[in-house]
Design a protein around this motif. Sequence first.
Motif, mmCIF file in Angstrom:
data_model
loop_
_atom_site.group_PDB
_atom_site.id
_atom_site.type_symbol
_atom_site.label_atom_id
_atom_site.label_comp_id
_atom_site.label_asym_id
_atom_site.label_seq_id
_atom_site.Cartn_x
_atom_site.Cartn_y
_atom_site.Cartn_z
ATOM 1 N N GLU A 18 -36.469 9.658 39.769
ATOM 2 C CA GLU A 18 -37.047 10.471 40.835
ATOM 3 C C GLU A 18 -37.185 9.638 42.102
ATOM 4 O O GLU A 18 -37.267 8.418 42.051
ATOM 5 N N THR A 19 -37.181 10.332 43.234
ATOM 6 C CA THR A 19 -37.426 9.693 44.524
ATOM 7 C C THR A 19 -38.577 10.430 45.188
ATOM 8 O O THR A 19 -38.987 11.507 44.739
ATOM 9 N N ASP A 22 -38.272 14.075 45.802
ATOM 10 C CA ASP A 22 -38.405 14.996 44.669
ATOM 11 C C ASP A 22 -39.842 15.466 44.437
ATOM 12 O O ASP A 22 -40.060 16.430 43.708
ATOM 13 N N TYR A 23 -40.810 14.796 45.009
ATOM 14 C CA TYR A 23 -42.211 15.046 44.658
ATOM 15 C C TYR A 23 -42.635 16.506 44.835
ATOM 16 O O TYR A 23 -43.296 17.069 43.969
ATOM 17 N N ILE A 26 -41.107 18.636 42.078
ATOM 18 C CA ILE A 26 -41.735 18.322 40.792
ATOM 19 C C ILE A 26 -43.108 18.977 40.714
ATOM 20 O O ILE A 26 -43.485 19.533 39.674
ATOM 21 N N ARG A 48 -48.466 8.206 39.545
ATOM 22 C CA ARG A 48 -47.511 7.460 40.381
ATOM 23 C C ARG A 48 -48.189 6.337 41.165
ATOM 24 O O ARG A 48 -47.520 5.389 41.580
ATOM 25 N N SER A 58 -39.471 7.345 35.367
ATOM 26 C CA SER A 58 -39.752 8.696 35.842
ATOM 27 C C SER A 58 -38.441 9.329 36.293
ATOM 28 O O SER A 58 -37.902 9.010 37.354
ATOM 29 N N VAL A 60 -35.646 12.754 36.712
ATOM 30 C CA VAL A 60 -35.509 14.176 37.011
ATOM 31 C C VAL A 60 -34.119 14.630 36.560
ATOM 32 O O VAL A 60 -33.178 13.844 36.514
ATOM 33 N N GLU A 62 -31.134 17.208 37.548
ATOM 34 C CA GLU A 62 -30.661 17.918 38.737
ATOM 35 C C GLU A 62 -29.436 18.752 38.378
ATOM 36 O O GLU A 62 -28.495 18.264 37.758
#
Length: 66
Positions: A18-19, A22-23, A26, A48, A58, A60, A62
């Motif tokens: 994740e970056t 992305d928060y 998410i 985090r 962590s 994700v 996509e």
Amino acid sequence: MNLFFAERLHTEMIIRPETTRDYAAITRVNARAFNDSPLVATIVDLHRHRPRFDAELSLVAEVDGR
């Protein structure tokens, strides 16, 4: 089988770390998964910021850039 589902069978899923970009997404996914409760999203956000948080763990998923 409907056409939408059939098309999805041929879509590639990418698993990546994740970056910060992305928060927000998410947070939305977590809220929807838990009956629009902000509690889980808040816990994830607090996690985090822990000193021992390992960002490499962590991930994700996509699909189609989302």
